[in-house]
Design a protein around this motif. Sequence first.
Motif, PDB file in Angstrom:
ATOM      1  N   VAL A   1       0.757  -1.200  -0.039  1.00  0.00           N
ATOM      2  CA  VAL A   1       0.028  -0.190   0.060  1.00  0.00           C
ATOM      3  C   VAL A   1       0.801   1.236  -0.105  1.00  0.00           C
TER       4      VAL A   1
ATOM      5  N   GLY B   1       3.075  -1.053  -8.267  1.00  0.00           N
ATOM      6  CA  GLY B   1       2.207  -1.891  -7.797  1.00  0.00           C
ATOM      7  C   GLY B   1       1.539  -1.013  -6.610  1.00  0.00           C
TER       8      GLY B   1
ATOM      9  N   VAL C   1      -2.450  -0.023  -6.273  1.00  0.00           N
ATOM     10  CA  VAL C   1      -3.411  -0.374  -5.314  1.00  0.00           C
ATOM     11  C   VAL C   1      -3.880   0.614  -4.505  1.00  0.00           C
ATOM     12  N   ARG C   2      -3.354   1.641  -4.396  1.00  0.00           N
ATOM     13  CA  ARG C   2      -4.036   2.904  -3.798  1.00  0.00           C
ATOM     14  C   ARG C   2      -5.081   3.683  -4.525  1.00  0.00           C
TER      15      ARG C   2
ATOM     16  N   LEU D   1      -8.070   0.970  -4.220  1.00  0.00           N
ATOM     17  CA  LEU D   1      -8.684   1.065  -3.086  1.00  0.00           C
ATOM     18  C   LEU D   1      -9.522   2.135  -2.833  1.00  0.00           C
TER      19      LEU D   1
END
Length: 968
Positions: A251, A257, A261-262, A265
């Motif tokens: 994260v 990556g 992901v952030r 999310l």
Amino acid sequence: MRPIHAVAAVCARLKAPLLPYQEATRNTQEMSSNSAQQRQTWPEHVGAVAAIAAQLLGLVVFAGWWLGIARVVQPIPGMPEMVQDTALCFVLVGTSLLLLRQPYPRRRWRRLAQIFALIAVALAALTLIEYAVGVDLGIDRTYVSSPLQAAPGFPVTRSGLGSAAAFLLIGLALLTLDTRRAVRTDLSEVLAVGAALVALTSAAGYLYGATFLYETDIPGKGMAVHTIFAMLVLSAGVICVRPDRPLMALVTSNQVGGFVVRRLLIGAFSIPVLGLLITVGLRRSLYDEPYAAALLAVTAMAIAVVLVLATGKALDRIDTARTTSERAVAEREERLRDLIRQASDGVFLADLDGRYTEVNDAGCKMLGYRREDLVGKTIMDLLPAADLPRLDASKAALLRGDPQVDEWTLLRRDGTRLPVEVSAKILPDGRWQGLVRDISARKTVERAGDAVAEAVTKSPQSSLRAVLETITMQAKTVADAEYAAFGFGGDSEHPFDEWVFVGLPLDEASRLGPPPRRVGLLSLVRDHSIRIANVPNHPAFRGFPAVHPRMTSFLGVPIRRHGRAVGNLYLANKRGKAEFTVADEQAVERLAARAGTAIETARLYQAERLERAWLAAVIDQMPEGVVLTNATGTTLENRSMQAFARHDTSGDQRYPAVRYDLRLPDGQPVAHGDQPQTRALATGASTSSQEFSLRHPDGRLLPVLVSAAPVFDEQGNRAGAVTIYQDVSTLKELERMREEWSSVVAHDLRQPVAIIAFEADRLGRMFDSGRLAEGSKVTERIRRSTSRLNTMINDLLDVSRLEARRLSLERTKADLASLIEDAVDRLSSLVPGRRVRLQLHVRPAPAWVDAARFEQVLGNLISNAVKYGEPEGEIAIELATQGSQYKVSVVNAGGGIPPGEIPTLFERFARGKTTRGSGVPGLGLGLYICKGLIEAHGGRIWAESIPGKKTTFSFTVPMLPRAAQAAA
């Protein structure tokens, strides 16, 4: 940074493997370094805040149960409340998380945290067993009855099923928080995420009206609202407390990556919020369920599309930046390759087997090989056999990752040896890289500097000129010049104090004449060096003498020491080239930097030698005896002490050798350990003017005052001692003479005083008895005694005036011949019955004298002639000239004066041995006063005696200027 190291760093970057994304985003990462640092630290703070929040919530709910505050226990009326088991579990897991917030907690804190977590796991597990088996274990009735337990709507019950499951997962997550993971997924993070999913499920039940998601089989009982919120915060805290674990690392990652992901999310968390808004509209009958479902699907898809497009655009921007960066790196790499090929230092690259794979032009030129000849050779092919053992140690250090900078000797193609400095390291791809610099010129300068230093240190007695000659010769060698000179001191008006010229035979150099002055080209070398290609063409050139050798190229370098000029080096006619190069100038400047220290040292040596010679001469000529002794007992003595030296036969090895027979004032020997010199050496004790006797080898004892003190070095250690022996025999003799004079004065003064007192008493008795016929005789004796007493008092007063230098003369112009005749007439009473013969060889004899003092001197000499001459002998008084002075002599016949007593006749209280035993009255001050009076007139007085025949006392008085001219 030195240039060779800078090139090494550039080559290391060229051959290091490139990371495309990191290179593309390097600038962005540097610009956001502060925020990156914050991203690394905020998860730990979240963990601590979550732990404290869980503790506070549990304690507040406990307080609500015991204080009867229903709103704290049940925030939403009619909804599930937080029971005491749940509150206790929050306190336990919150405390456990707080103790584990540090990455490496102390062992006792970790054990205590695990105990708290284990208790929470046990409570949750028992609660789940109660639900699974249907048996009431009564764990919820272990608390003391509280006011709220008896209130309607708050019966005692166990924790909700969701709460128990969540606490079981959170407790297990805390127990496995610091266990070593065997797979990429971290168990504690999985358990924490599971607890969060349980809480999110219950939250969805509240949001969407699905009561079965948060209630138990007991209606109205389940997971409370604040339990859900606290569980979510606690799960986030467990995940954040170890930011290096996979989930948080992903994260918070700065890589692609983490970026994706952030972004996702954000979309994932926005969909439940969207569902909540649609549900609120459905409950308010704004639309029906099919419309709500369609709206939810379309909106969720729109959010997903927006996220995908935004993420793709961001990734495309990153890829474009990476491509641009790679292209820039490739261009920079090509430019650096060109730079390396053109570098002045050699660059060598070798493979894993030690064979050269790439060599730049400078390296090939340095060793005299072509590139194709060097490629394929090994390092050992270029090293002398003597250097091969060093190679293994250097390889071992390189394999450890330590860069090596060392000096080596390489073999050139023609067999000659080349001194080089090699900076070597192992590149990340395993290849060997070496940067090679030719240091032959530096070695030449170092050898020249060593020769200069050796000229100073090898023979400290060598002269300053010898050091200057060495510096000049070495500068000539370093710059490969035909002629070299060194100028020391001097200015535009005065020649150089020292001028050293090399390059010519001595006979030719001697024809050049005296040293030059600092004018013309020689004056240009001041604060900086100067190079001239053709001396005759320079504006400052003033020509050469006829016998001077022809000079074209010129190099002048100043020599400075601590910012002060100490001399100049002048070099002429570069061999084999038209002019001196920059490298020649730099080489001579390096030599000059070391030569300044050498010249200063030579000057200090010369000054120290002169100072030591002065000090040795002063010490050697001192009347006091001086003895210098070092810690080993080695003694250095001046001339005054050499006569007293002897061999030490004591055999006492505890003390340094004692060369002098030192005794106490009474003649008793002094033990070696008690002598001042020994005590100063052994204990550091000082002695100040202590009285001893020093025994001469001939047996005489000399009274001395001895002073001794230790000498300390810079570290405060005793390095030796200095002892001073002061001869006080003269003082002792003077003391003896004063004691004798005191007795003589007391005796001589007592006699006239006694006579005066006796005769005065007698005269009184005569007046009383009326016998006055004999009074005249008594008064005459009183008068003579008074006159004698007055003479003695006047002599003592004259002595005190002479000692205080306060004797005053009332000089007038007088004729010495007349003064002598008048004085003899007045002093006739001193020579009753004696014949006085006057021999006045000059008349008149004008002089500037005090007539009374002149008569006092003459009377004293006549009186001495009467006292010590033959009773019937003749007294002769002569007046003659002696140069520009008048000479007066008083001669009498008699026993004469022993030769040993003549030097002390004119001293205070001095009386000869024969005089002291003759009974002749006197204080021994007459001749001393005469000497003082005559010297005050500018003359001198002396005595001559022939034992058994005659004695002559003579003195001189300066003539008046005109008389002196006439005599001349």
